[in-house]
Design a protein around this motif. Structure first.
Motif, PDB file in Angstrom:
ATOM      1  N   GLY A  49      21.504  33.988  25.355  1.00 48.29           N
ATOM      2  CA  GLY A  49      20.458  34.829  24.780  1.00 48.29           C
ATOM      3  C   GLY A  49      20.567  34.857  23.270  1.00 48.29           C
ATOM      4  O   GLY A  49      21.663  34.768  22.716  1.00 48.29           O
ATOM      5  N   ARG A  50      19.443  34.978  22.600  1.00 48.94           N
ATOM      6  CA  ARG A  50      19.429  35.042  21.135  1.00 48.94           C
ATOM      7  C   ARG A  50      19.571  36.499  20.700  1.00 48.94           C
ATOM      8  O   ARG A  50      18.921  37.383  21.253  1.00 48.94           O
ATOM      9  CB  ARG A  50      18.128  34.466  20.586  1.00 48.94           C
ATOM     10  N   THR A  51      20.408  36.722  19.713  1.00 52.59           N
ATOM     11  CA  THR A  51      20.547  38.055  19.155  1.00 52.59           C
ATOM     12  C   THR A  51      19.959  38.084  17.744  1.00 52.59           C
ATOM     13  O   THR A  51      19.973  37.081  17.040  1.00 52.59           O
ATOM     14  CB  THR A  51      22.017  38.499  19.115  1.00 52.59           C
ATOM     15  N   ASP A  52      19.460  39.263  17.351  1.00 56.39           N
ATOM     16  CA  ASP A  52      18.800  39.412  16.057  1.00 56.39           C
ATOM     17  C   ASP A  52      19.809  39.618  14.939  1.00 56.39           C
ATOM     18  O   ASP A  52      21.007  39.791  15.175  1.00 56.39           O
ATOM     19  CB  ASP A  52      17.840  40.608  16.096  1.00 56.39           C
ATOM     20  N   ALA A  53      19.306  39.655  13.723  1.00 50.29           N
ATOM     21  CA  ALA A  53      20.135  39.907  12.549  1.00 50.29           C
ATOM     22  C   ALA A  53      20.890  41.221  12.712  1.00 50.29           C
ATOM     23  O   ALA A  53      20.305  42.243  13.077  1.00 50.29           O
ATOM     24  CB  ALA A  53      19.269  39.963  11.298  1.00 50.29           C
ATOM     25  N   GLY A  54      22.195  41.186  12.459  1.00 48.53           N
ATOM     26  CA  GLY A  54      23.006  42.385  12.522  1.00 48.53           C
ATOM     27  C   GLY A  54      23.507  42.765  13.892  1.00 48.53           C
ATOM     28  O   GLY A  54      24.322  43.686  14.022  1.00 48.53           O
ATOM     29  N   VAL A  55      23.052  42.079  14.944  1.00 47.80           N
ATOM     30  CA  VAL A  55      23.480  42.376  16.317  1.00 47.80           C
ATOM     31  C   VAL A  55      24.771  41.625  16.613  1.00 47.80           C
ATOM     32  O   VAL A  55      24.957  40.485  16.179  1.00 47.80           O
ATOM     33  CB  VAL A  55      22.379  41.996  17.324  1.00 47.80           C
ATOM     34  N   HIS A  56      25.660  42.243  17.370  1.00 52.64           N
ATOM     35  CA  HIS A  56      26.974  41.679  17.649  1.00 52.64           C
ATOM     36  C   HIS A  56      27.037  41.013  19.021  1.00 52.64           C
ATOM     37  O   HIS A  56      26.252  41.333  19.919  1.00 52.64           O
ATOM     38  CB  HIS A  56      28.035  42.779  17.575  1.00 52.64           C
ATOM     39  N   GLY A  57      27.981  40.107  19.173  1.00 53.19           N
ATOM     40  CA  GLY A  57      28.202  39.452  20.456  1.00 53.19           C
ATOM     41  C   GLY A  57      29.622  39.682  20.934  1.00 53.19           C
ATOM     42  O   GLY A  57      30.576  39.393  20.193  1.00 53.19           O
ATOM     43  N   TYR A  58      29.774  40.214  22.128  1.00 54.09           N
ATOM     44  CA  TYR A  58      31.098  40.409  22.709  1.00 54.09           C
ATOM     45  C   TYR A  58      31.400  39.312  23.730  1.00 54.09           C
ATOM     46  O   TYR A  58      32.527  38.835  23.833  1.00 54.09           O
ATOM     47  CB  TYR A  58      31.179  41.778  23.378  1.00 54.09           C
ATOM     48  N   PHE A  59      30.376  38.890  24.483  1.00 52.80           N
ATOM     49  CA  PHE A  59      30.572  37.857  25.501  1.00 52.80           C
ATOM     50  C   PHE A  59      29.297  37.022  25.593  1.00 52.80           C
ATOM     51  O   PHE A  59      28.598  37.025  26.593  1.00 52.80           O
ATOM     52  CB  PHE A  59      30.909  38.495  26.850  1.00 52.80           C
ATOM     53  N   GLN A  60      29.004  36.333  24.512  1.00 49.65           N
ATOM     54  CA  GLN A  60      27.884  35.402  24.482  1.00 49.65           C
ATOM     55  C   GLN A  60      28.355  34.083  25.089  1.00 49.65           C
ATOM     56  O   GLN A  60      29.393  33.546  24.681  1.00 49.65           O
ATOM     57  CB  GLN A  60      27.432  35.182  23.044  1.00 49.65           C
ATOM     58  N   VAL A  61      27.637  33.554  26.046  1.00 49.57           N
ATOM     59  CA  VAL A  61      28.017  32.299  26.700  1.00 49.57           C
ATOM     60  C   VAL A  61      27.115  31.178  26.203  1.00 49.57           C
ATOM     61  O   VAL A  61      25.897  31.352  26.096  1.00 49.57           O
ATOM     62  CB  VAL A  61      27.939  32.412  28.234  1.00 49.57           C
ATOM     63  N   VAL A  62      27.723  30.036  25.883  1.00 48.84           N
ATOM     64  CA  VAL A  62      26.979  28.878  25.401  1.00 48.84           C
ATOM     65  C   VAL A  62      27.412  27.641  26.182  1.00 48.84           C
ATOM     66  O   VAL A  62      28.440  27.637  26.854  1.00 48.84           O
ATOM     67  CB  VAL A  62      27.233  28.637  23.898  1.00 48.84           C
ATOM     68  N   HIS A  63      26.590  26.595  26.087  1.00 53.64           N
ATOM     69  CA  HIS A  63      27.040  25.288  26.580  1.00 53.64           C
ATOM     70  C   HIS A  63      26.737  24.231  25.522  1.00 53.64           C
ATOM     71  O   HIS A  63      25.857  24.418  24.675  1.00 53.64           O
ATOM     72  CB  HIS A  63      26.391  24.932  27.934  1.00 53.64           C
ATOM     73  N   PHE A  64      27.496  23.146  25.581  1.00 51.64           N
ATOM     74  CA  PHE A  64      27.269  22.019  24.684  1.00 51.64           C
ATOM     75  C   PHE A  64      27.739  20.744  25.369  1.00 51.64           C
ATOM     76  O   PHE A  64      28.551  20.782  26.294  1.00 51.64           O
ATOM     77  CB  PHE A  64      27.996  22.215  23.341  1.00 51.64           C
ATOM     78  N   ASP A  65      27.200  19.630  24.923  1.00 49.62           N
ATOM     79  CA  ASP A  65      27.562  18.320  25.471  1.00 49.62           C
ATOM     80  C   ASP A  65      28.315  17.517  24.414  1.00 49.62           C
ATOM     81  O   ASP A  65      28.007  17.581  23.211  1.00 49.62           O
ATOM     82  CB  ASP A  65      26.312  17.542  25.889  1.00 49.62           C
ATOM     83  N   SER A  66      29.303  16.752  24.870  1.00 49.40           N
ATOM     84  CA  SER A  66      30.061  15.914  23.935  1.00 49.40           C
ATOM     85  C   SER A  66      30.647  14.714  24.658  1.00 49.40           C
ATOM     86  O   SER A  66      31.069  14.816  25.812  1.00 49.40           O
ATOM     87  CB  SER A  66      31.195  16.723  23.285  1.00 49.40           C
TER      88      SER A  66
END
Length: 259
Positions: A49-66
């Motif tokens: 999920g996208r968070t706005d300016a000034g909003v914090h992330g405690y458990f933001q999950v991402v994926h990436f390929d490599s």
């Protein structure tokens, strides 16, 4: 090409939000730069999920390929050593190629923190909204229950929200008091732009005795943003959890240290 998932925490105070932007600092840009250095090739990350300016992330999950041959620990250690102090990876692990941080998510959860006291706090500055008038957390909780379920949240979405539908399913919404902290916890299948902050600002009106609990139902039914309360400050909002089907093996979020 292998797919990896990672959990990210960040203090959003210095950033113009999660999403990479051409002329502003973002959490996504910092993370992609750190991962790219470890991979030795450009890496793009997708977030739950996208968070706005000034909003914090405690458990933001991402994926990436490599295509780089790295262990989870190598990704973790190498990326964290290159990230600024206010962004950190919690873990990195391989996942199935069909895992998608955003589209595979079943629900997301946010926590909104309000420092409810006459005095300001040096430690909570920038990490909680400061409200000096007394808030009735029980009244806020009772009023909030009308928002649970599948609802049209037009009254709580930002005018620039790009979602095609205002319908969202709120699975849980609770307000509680812990000393000088009033805590709003909300879980839904997805969120509209500024939805949580607009809900928080509306419930503060009830908590302060300026509106009755029944007013929240009227706001919801109006479907008009102008009928709701203020957009609460970004500093009180935390992305705290995202839920996935068990088959993907994504770890549960640890309990947040702030109540």
């Amino acid at each position: 090409m292998n797919r990896w998932a990672a959990a990210v925490e960040y203090d959003g105070a210095r950033y113009a939000g999660w999403q990479a932007q051409q002329h502003a600092n973002s959490v996504q840009a910092e993370l992609q730069a750190a991962l790219s250095r470890v991979a030795d090739h450009p890496v793009e990350v997708v977030a739950a999920g996208r968070t706005d300016a000034g909003v914090h992330g405690y458990f933001q999950v991402v994926h990436f390929d490599s295509q780089a041959s790295r262990s989870g620990y190598a990704w973790l250690l190498g990326s964290n050593s290159g990230l600024p102090a206010d962004i950190a990876l919690r873990w990195v692990q391989p996942v199935r190629s069909d895992f998608h941080a955003r589209h595979s998510a079943r629900s997301r959860a946010y926590r909104y923190l309000i420092h409810n006291a006459r005095h300001r706090s040096a430690l909570l500055a920038g990490r909680a909204a400061w409200v000096t008038w007394a808030l009735d957390a029980d009244a806020m909780h009772a009023a909030a229950q009308v928002l649970v379920g599948e609802r049209d949240f037009s009254a709580f979405r930002d005018s620039e929200c790009q979602s095609r539908s205002p319908m969202r399913q709120v699975q849980h919404l609770a307000v509680s008091r812990h000393g000088d902290l009033v805590v709003l916890d909300i879980r839904a299948n997805a969120f509209l732009h500024h939805m949580v902050r607009n809900i928080a600002g509306t419930l503060m009106q009830v908590g302060g005795g300026r509106r009755t609990p029944e007013w929240v139902a009227q706001v919801l039914a109006s479907r008009q943003r102008t009928q709701a309360g203020m957009n609460a400050p970004a500093c009180g909002l935390y992305f705290v959890d995202v839920e996935y089907p068990a088959e993907f093996g994504i770890p549960d979020a640890p309990e947040f240290w702030l109540p």
